[in-house]
Design a protein around this motif. Structure first.
Motif, PDB file in Angstrom:
ATOM      1  N   GLN A 131      37.791  42.223  38.401  1.00 37.69           N
ATOM      2  CA  GLN A 131      38.525  43.211  38.813  1.00 37.69           C
ATOM      3  C   GLN A 131      37.583  44.522  38.561  1.00 37.69           C
ATOM      4  O   GLN A 131      36.246  44.600  37.931  1.00 37.69           O
ATOM      5  CB  GLN A 131      39.738  44.217  38.160  1.00 37.69           C
ATOM      6  CG  GLN A 131      40.743  42.654  38.537  1.00 37.69           C
ATOM      7  CD  GLN A 131      42.169  43.735  37.463  1.00 37.69           C
ATOM      8  OE1 GLN A 131      42.441  44.260  36.825  1.00 37.69           O
ATOM      9  NE2 GLN A 131      43.076  43.452  37.832  1.00 37.69           N
ATOM     10  N   GLU A 132      37.626  45.729  39.721  1.00 36.53           N
ATOM     11  CA  GLU A 132      36.550  45.812  40.085  1.00 36.53           C
ATOM     12  C   GLU A 132      37.316  47.924  39.087  1.00 36.53           C
ATOM     13  O   GLU A 132      38.135  48.035  40.400  1.00 36.53           O
ATOM     14  CB  GLU A 132      35.872  46.396  41.930  1.00 36.53           C
ATOM     15  CG  GLU A 132      34.713  47.347  41.625  1.00 36.53           C
ATOM     16  CD  GLU A 132      34.377  47.176  43.384  1.00 36.53           C
ATOM     17  OE1 GLU A 132      33.068  48.500  43.469  1.00 36.53           O
ATOM     18  OE2 GLU A 132      34.628  46.580  44.136  1.00 36.53           O
ATOM     19  N   THR A 146      40.963  47.615  42.376  1.00 42.92           N
ATOM     20  CA  THR A 146      41.696  46.582  42.932  1.00 42.92           C
ATOM     21  C   THR A 146      43.045  46.527  42.771  1.00 42.92           C
ATOM     22  O   THR A 146      44.130  46.505  43.400  1.00 42.92           O
ATOM     23  CB  THR A 146      41.518  45.206  41.724  1.00 42.92           C
ATOM     24  OG1 THR A 146      40.246  45.333  41.854  1.00 42.92           O
ATOM     25  CG2 THR A 146      42.133  43.780  41.876  1.00 42.92           C
TER      26      THR A 146
END
Length: 181
Positions: A131-132, A146
């Motif tokens: 995930q960012e 995300t």
């Protein structure tokens, strides 16, 4: 120092020890030698169980994950300062854990390799590798892009300028505590 770090996360859970972060067989590498520092980084997190996946891709020297999310007692085990150095050499900028082994936390500050943030919540159960996120140093928070969710982090307080300077000796020289020679 930038006021935020943005990138993909690598998620682990509780009791990740220094032998998982950098196994003892790689402690012969000398971090003050640039080529050995880079090599040390290429072995970061190599001792983790397979269930976490690869922290560094095959044939790569650096990780694609500048941020690690962990549970309780991250960095437990030995007092080896190679552990935060290996993570820094691999490209890690920050670790966000529910809690740290005290010596690992101190070694992060002393070496100036990475920022050891503490979370009040168990983020390792809410986040997933890949995930960012953005870690905002000014607001003491992590934003999961995300999931479009924001979580508070405990302030770095007095350790931030030490890490910003590059570690305890660099900070001492910068502030005039010891001679800059």
């Amino acid at each position: 120092m930038s006021t935020c770090v943005r990138g993909l996360i690598f998620v682990v859970d509780d009791n990740i020890d220094t032998d998982q972060i950098i196994p003892a067989e790689y402690l012969t590498l000398v971090p003050s030698k640039p080529d050995e520092y880079e090599k040390l980084g290429s072995y970061a997190m190599i001792g983790l169980p397979d269930r976490y996946g690869k922290f560094i891709a095959a044939d790569e020297m650096k990780t694609r994950y500048p941020i690690i999310i962990a549970g309780e007692n991250f960095g437990c085990g030995s007092s080896r300062e190679h552990a935060p150095i290996a993570l820094g050499a691999a490209g890690v900028k920050a670790v966000i854990a529910q809690s740290y082994a005290r010596i690992f936390f101190r070694n992060c500050v002393s070496t100036g390799e990475l920022y050891p943030w503490e979370s009040g919540e168990r983020l390792c159960d809410r986040f997933v590798t890949g995930q960012e996120v953005t870690v905002d140093f000014d607001k003491n928070q992590i934003i999961n892009h995300t999931l479009d969710q924001t979580y508070s982090l405990k302030s770095l307080g007095e350790i931030k300028p030490v890490i910003d300077a590059g570690g305890i000796f660099a900070y001492a020289r910068q502030t005039g505590m010891i001679s800059a020679r």
